[in-house]
Design a protein around this motif. Sequence first.
Motif, mmCIF file in Angstrom:
data_model
loop_
_atom_site.group_PDB
_atom_site.id
_atom_site.type_symbol
_atom_site.label_atom_id
_atom_site.label_comp_id
_atom_site.label_asym_id
_atom_site.label_seq_id
_atom_site.Cartn_x
_atom_site.Cartn_y
_atom_site.Cartn_z
ATOM 1 N N GLN A 100 38.624 -32.491 32.730
ATOM 2 C CA GLN A 100 37.243 -31.902 32.253
ATOM 3 C C GLN A 100 36.280 -33.000 32.018
ATOM 4 O O GLN A 100 35.538 -33.315 32.770
ATOM 5 C CB GLN A 100 37.561 -30.811 30.881
ATOM 6 N N CYS A 101 36.364 -33.636 30.632
ATOM 7 C CA CYS A 101 35.526 -34.684 30.391
ATOM 8 C C CYS A 101 36.006 -35.735 31.123
ATOM 9 O O CYS A 101 35.096 -36.622 31.311
ATOM 10 C CB CYS A 101 35.578 -34.766 28.776
ATOM 11 N N GLY A 102 37.167 -35.968 31.482
ATOM 12 C CA GLY A 102 37.674 -36.972 32.137
ATOM 13 C C GLY A 102 37.941 -38.404 31.495
ATOM 14 O O GLY A 102 38.386 -39.202 32.048
ATOM 15 N N CYS A 136 44.778 -35.341 25.303
ATOM 16 C CA CYS A 136 43.526 -34.933 25.910
ATOM 17 C C CYS A 136 43.161 -33.781 24.917
ATOM 18 O O CYS A 136 44.015 -32.936 24.583
ATOM 19 C CB CYS A 136 44.008 -34.238 27.265
ATOM 20 N N THR A 139 41.929 -30.105 28.188
ATOM 21 C CA THR A 139 42.448 -29.144 29.003
ATOM 22 C C THR A 139 43.628 -28.461 28.726
ATOM 23 O O THR A 139 44.145 -27.453 29.321
ATOM 24 C CB THR A 139 42.798 -30.093 30.170
HETATM 25 S S1 FES Z 1 39.860 -34.177 30.016
HETATM 26 FE FE1 FES Z 1 38.739 -34.453 28.054
HETATM 27 S S2 FES Z 1 40.139 -35.873 27.080
HETATM 28 FE FE2 FES Z 1 41.151 -35.089 28.587
#
Ligand code: FES
Length: 163
Positions: A100-102, A136, A139
């Motif tokens: 998601q945010c990666g 994380c 997710t």
């Molecule tokens: S994808 Fe955002 S902290 Fe893991």
Amino acid sequence: MQQVTIQITVNDEVYIRTVPANTTLLQFLREELQLTGTKEGCDEGECGACTVLVEGHPMNSCLVLAAELDGKHVLTVEGLATDGRLHPLQEAFLEVGAVQCGYCTPGMLLSGIALLNLYPHPTREQIRKEMEGNICRCTGYARIADAIMLAAERLDPNHTNNA
Ligand code: FES
Ligand code: FES
């Protein structure tokens, strides 16, 4: 600050650099080598965002000095794709929506690869235990576990695991 000259192999490339003795591996990668795929989160060994593999073992790069790794081999997220193809675990992360945010993803991938080396067909319990150092906040861990299991299946499609 005292300077030290070190030789570290990162993603199969040998680097010889002179750096302040207190340079962490994370600083060495990001600032000295401009390999910014490895992320800085907590900077105190709590989040796992900075995880890389040293001689195949996962390590928080914010906690270790570059000088301690003189002569060692390091794998970072930049070294995962080969011949322009993503690593199967990277593909699986994208496919099941585990990114998601990666921000945590590079560290998750490296820990995931170490896990798959240890348990080629891990159970969810083994995944939970081995990945507990990687935080994380986006997710939930179900999709990350799904991605690791999918990659395991693709890396060894003839194996069946009913665990
Ligand atoms: S994808 Fe955002 S902290 Fe893991
Ligand atoms: S930045 Fe290294 S563990 Fe969080």
